[in-house]
Write a protein that holds these residues in place. Structure first.
Motif, short mmCIF file in Angstrom:
data_model
loop_
_atom_site.label_atom_id
_atom_site.label_comp_id
_atom_site.label_asym_id
_atom_site.label_seq_id
_atom_site.Cartn_x
_atom_site.Cartn_y
_atom_site.Cartn_z
N LYS A 97 0.81 -1.21 0.00
CA LYS A 97 0.00 0.00 0.00
C LYS A 97 0.85 1.26 0.00
CE LYS A 97 -3.76 2.17 2.66
NZ LYS A 97 -4.62 2.03 3.87
N CYS A 98 1.73 1.42 1.03
CA CYS A 98 2.51 2.64 1.14
C CYS A 98 3.96 2.47 0.68
CB CYS A 98 2.50 3.15 2.59
SG CYS A 98 3.41 2.12 3.76
N ALA A 100 6.43 1.14 2.11
CA ALA A 100 7.45 1.17 3.17
C ALA A 100 8.01 -0.24 3.36
CB ALA A 100 6.83 1.67 4.47
N CYS A 215 1.92 -4.08 7.89
CA CYS A 215 2.68 -2.83 7.86
C CYS A 215 2.20 -1.90 8.98
CB CYS A 215 2.52 -2.14 6.50
SG CYS A 215 3.40 -0.55 6.39
N LYS A 218 3.64 4.72 9.66
CA LYS A 218 2.70 5.83 9.84
C LYS A 218 2.59 6.64 8.55
CE LYS A 218 2.05 4.95 14.22
NZ LYS A 218 0.74 4.44 14.71
N THR A 219 1.37 6.90 8.14
CA THR A 219 1.14 7.70 6.95
C THR A 219 0.39 8.97 7.32
OG1 THR A 219 -0.95 6.55 6.49
CG2 THR A 219 1.03 5.65 5.49
N GLY A 220 0.44 9.97 6.44
CA GLY A 220 -0.22 11.24 6.71
C GLY A 220 0.65 12.12 7.60
N SER A 221 0.07 13.20 8.13
CA SER A 221 0.83 14.13 8.97
C SER A 221 -0.10 14.75 10.01
CB SER A 221 1.47 15.24 8.11
OG SER A 221 0.48 15.95 7.40
N LYS A 225 -2.21 11.65 10.98
CA LYS A 225 -1.21 10.58 10.93
C LYS A 225 -1.79 9.29 11.50
CE LYS A 225 3.77 10.15 11.57
NZ LYS A 225 4.96 10.76 12.19
N SER A 227 -1.63 4.65 11.27
CA SER A 227 -0.92 3.44 10.84
C SER A 227 -1.43 2.99 9.48
CB SER A 227 -1.10 2.34 11.88
OG SER A 227 -0.46 1.16 11.45
N CYS A 228 -0.52 2.56 8.62
CA CYS A 228 -0.89 2.11 7.27
C CYS A 228 -1.91 0.98 7.35
CB CYS A 228 0.35 1.67 6.51
SG CYS A 228 0.02 0.84 4.93
#
Length: 244
Positions: A97-98, A100, A215, A218-221, A225, A227-228
């Motif tokens: 997905k992300c 990472a 996974c 952490k995504t976003g801000s 923010k 967890s994926c």
């Protein structure tokens, strides 16, 4: 005066193909070096030759690893790896997905050879005729011609895995017949009977391990923010999947 040597422990394993018990020792620095040099080449043939040499060195019984089924070789090597470098192995994949990196760890001793229900090496064809097959080995793979076509090598491999042909009256060992005679036997089979032989290969025992990979990146801000949360069932199959 001879230098002192550290004693090495002995362990036992059960060969998946025959249930025979074998005794082995962990591989030593010389075998580790042999493997690392082969891995550096990234050449599959050299890596498998190194694995075979390590198995021959570490198994107490007099065996020829090149003649063993591939799933036996893979299973033995993982047992050696577990007792030599530690039972836990950590691998890494990319998040679906992300993207990472996702690390996951598992115990090598949990990895098993899976047997398909109903699989058999004795295959009854028709009219009281059948074949006894044997599993692909490195010896059979080495006998293939690099200059031959893919189809030619498939049939050469098929012939190499033929142990014998039998009928109501007798058993005819493949080693007692020429390659041409064996080719003519396979060429004369109806498609339905040939598919029975193909099924032997598609249902062969296989070294496989399944586990869930998740996974936690952490995504976003800021307040957004999170967890994926991506997760997937990862299937490790064949020795190359376990190299780290």
């Amino acid at each position: 005066m001879a230098l002192p040597r550290i004693s090495v422990p002995k362990y036992k394993l059960t060969l998946p193909s025959t249930s025979k018990t074998l005794q082995y020792r962990p591989f030593l620095v010389r075998e580790e070096k042999l493997l690392l040099l082969a891995l550096e080449t990234e050449d599959e043939t050299q890596i498998m030759n190194a694995v075979v040499d390590i198995i021959d060195n570490c198994i107490s019984e007099n065996i020829n690893a090149k003649t063993l089924p591939m799933f036996d070789i893979e299973y033995i090597f993982l047992q050696l790896r577990a007792k030599s470098k530690g039972e836990d192995l950590e691998l890494e994949v990319s998040c679906g997905k992300c993207k990472a990196p996702v690390s996951f760890k598992f115990n090598l001793l949990d990895v098993k050879v899976f047997h398909t229900e109903g699989h058999t090496s004795k295959i009854e064809l028709t009219n009281g005729i059948g074949v006894m097959m044997k599993y692909p080995s490195i010896t059979i793979k080495e006998s293939l011609d690099d200059k031959a076509t893919e189809v030619e090598n498939i049939f050469s491999s098929l012939i190499g895995c033929l142990d014998s042909i039998w009928d109501c009256e007798s058993v005819y060992p493949a080693k007692d017949h020429t390659k041409q005679e064996l080719e003519e036997f396979f060429d004369s089979l109806p498609e339905a009977e040939f598919l029975k032989i193909q099924k032997f290969f598609t249902t062969m025992p296989v070294l496989k391990h399944e586990l869930e990979v998740k996974c936690n990146a952490k995504t976003g801000s800021g307040k957004n923010k999170k967890s994926c949360g991506w997760k997937e069932i990862k299937v490790l199959e064949g020795l190359q999947s376990f190299f780290a």
